[in-house]
Design a protein around this motif. Structure first.
Motif, PDB file in Angstrom:
ATOM      1  N   ARG A  51      50.869  45.711  31.040  1.00 55.67           N
ATOM      2  CA  ARG A  51      50.353  44.725  31.982  1.00 55.67           C
ATOM      3  C   ARG A  51      49.308  45.315  32.922  1.00 55.67           C
ATOM      4  NH1 ARG A  51      52.803  39.845  32.043  1.00 55.67           N
ATOM      5  NH2 ARG A  51      52.193  39.589  34.202  1.00 55.67           N
ATOM      6  N   ALA A  52      48.986  46.577  32.782  1.00 61.76           N
ATOM      7  CA  ALA A  52      47.996  47.199  33.655  1.00 61.76           C
ATOM      8  C   ALA A  52      46.612  46.606  33.447  1.00 61.76           C
ATOM      9  CB  ALA A  52      47.962  48.702  33.409  1.00 61.76           C
ATOM     10  N   SER A  53      46.317  46.096  32.265  1.00 63.87           N
ATOM     11  CA  SER A  53      44.999  45.515  32.015  1.00 63.87           C
ATOM     12  C   SER A  53      44.800  44.211  32.782  1.00 63.87           C
ATOM     13  CB  SER A  53      44.798  45.286  30.523  1.00 63.87           C
ATOM     14  OG  SER A  53      45.752  44.360  30.046  1.00 63.87           O
ATOM     15  N   ALA A  54      45.879  43.581  33.232  1.00 66.85           N
ATOM     16  CA  ALA A  54      45.769  42.344  33.994  1.00 66.85           C
ATOM     17  C   ALA A  54      45.443  42.607  35.465  1.00 66.85           C
ATOM     18  CB  ALA A  54      47.063  41.544  33.892  1.00 66.85           C
ATOM     19  N   LEU A  55      45.552  43.846  35.907  1.00 64.29           N
ATOM     20  CA  LEU A  55      45.279  44.169  37.300  1.00 64.29           C
ATOM     21  C   LEU A  55      43.780  44.303  37.532  1.00 64.29           C
ATOM     22  CD1 LEU A  55      48.048  46.839  37.867  1.00 64.29           C
ATOM     23  CD2 LEU A  55      48.077  44.453  38.537  1.00 64.29           C
ATOM     24  N   ARG A  56      43.357  43.999  38.736  1.00 61.55           N
ATOM     25  CA  ARG A  56      41.950  44.118  39.085  1.00 61.55           C
ATOM     26  C   ARG A  56      41.582  45.595  39.265  1.00 61.55           C
ATOM     27  NH1 ARG A  56      39.529  42.041  44.684  1.00 61.55           N
ATOM     28  NH2 ARG A  56      40.730  43.838  45.300  1.00 61.55           N
ATOM     29  N   ARG A  57      40.403  45.945  38.836  1.00 58.37           N
ATOM     30  CA  ARG A  57      39.934  47.313  39.011  1.00 58.37           C
ATOM     31  C   ARG A  57      39.563  47.516  40.480  1.00 58.37           C
ATOM     32  NH1 ARG A  57      40.249  47.633  34.041  1.00 58.37           N
ATOM     33  NH2 ARG A  57      38.941  47.727  32.275  1.00 58.37           N
ATOM     34  N   PRO A  58      39.629  48.750  40.984  1.00 59.39           N
ATOM     35  CA  PRO A  58      39.306  48.973  42.400  1.00 59.39           C
ATOM     36  C   PRO A  58      37.825  48.701  42.679  1.00 59.39           C
ATOM     37  CG  PRO A  58      39.660  51.040  41.272  1.00 59.39           C
ATOM     38  CD  PRO A  58      40.025  49.965  40.311  1.00 59.39           C
ATOM     39  N   LEU A  59      37.556  48.245  43.905  1.00 62.70           N
ATOM     40  CA  LEU A  59      36.186  47.971  44.310  1.00 62.70           C
ATOM     41  C   LEU A  59      35.521  49.258  44.783  1.00 62.70           C
ATOM     42  CD1 LEU A  59      36.779  44.691  46.342  1.00 62.70           C
ATOM     43  CD2 LEU A  59      35.956  44.922  43.988  1.00 62.70           C
ATOM     44  N   HIS A  60      34.265  49.429  44.423  1.00 65.90           N
ATOM     45  CA  HIS A  60      33.491  50.597  44.841  1.00 65.90           C
ATOM     46  C   HIS A  60      32.224  50.111  45.525  1.00 65.90           C
ATOM     47  CE1 HIS A  60      36.125  53.291  42.688  1.00 65.90           C
ATOM     48  NE2 HIS A  60      35.998  52.535  41.618  1.00 65.90           N
ATOM     49  N   PRO A  61      32.298  49.733  46.815  1.00 64.60           N
ATOM     50  CA  PRO A  61      31.113  49.233  47.482  1.00 64.60           C
ATOM     51  C   PRO A  61      30.074  50.340  47.643  1.00 64.60           C
ATOM     52  CG  PRO A  61      32.883  49.521  49.063  1.00 64.60           C
ATOM     53  CD  PRO A  61      33.446  49.793  47.698  1.00 64.60           C
ATOM     54  N   GLY A  62      28.841  49.955  47.572  1.00 62.42           N
ATOM     55  CA  GLY A  62      27.752  50.908  47.742  1.00 62.42           C
ATOM     56  C   GLY A  62      26.462  50.166  48.049  1.00 62.42           C
ATOM     57  N   GLU A  63      25.362  50.860  47.959  1.00 66.43           N
ATOM     58  CA  GLU A  63      24.053  50.289  48.244  1.00 66.43           C
ATOM     59  C   GLU A  63      23.773  49.118  47.312  1.00 66.43           C
ATOM     60  OE1 GLU A  63      20.594  49.817  50.265  1.00 66.43           O
ATOM     61  OE2 GLU A  63      22.076  51.352  50.702  1.00 66.43           O
ATOM     62  N   GLY A  64      23.623  47.924  47.839  1.00 68.30           N
ATOM     63  CA  GLY A  64      23.289  46.753  47.056  1.00 68.30           C
ATOM     64  C   GLY A  64      24.436  46.193  46.227  1.00 68.30           C
TER      65      GLY A  64
END
Length: 73
Positions: A51-64
């Motif tokens: 069920r790990a594929s159903a989880l959202r991937r972590p966000l990596h905010p950056g330039e733009g």
């Protein structure tokens, strides 16, 4: 009750070991006898049941990053 003689755990057949050698051998045999039995390997879940594929991937905010999220590639 009848008393039956038990077989000895160790019996020295040959040689003349010292008391320290007999004590060391007894300690090793006792440690091996007290060791827990090996546990079977846990069953792995299949890729389909993971069920790990159903989880959202972590966000990596950056330039733009916010601007890029509005326009799919």
């Amino acid at each position: 009750m009848s008393e039956t003689p038990e077989r000895p755990l160790l019996r020295i057949v040959r040689g003349n070991p010292s008391d320290a050698e007999v004590a060391a051998l007894t300690a090793v045999v006792a440690a091996v006898a007290a060791a827990p039995a090996p546990q079977p390997a846990p069953r792995r879940t299949s890729w389909w049941a993971d069920r790990a594929s159903a989880l959202r991937r972590p966000l990596h905010p950056g330039e733009g990053a916010w601007r890029a999220s509005a326009f799919p590639c």
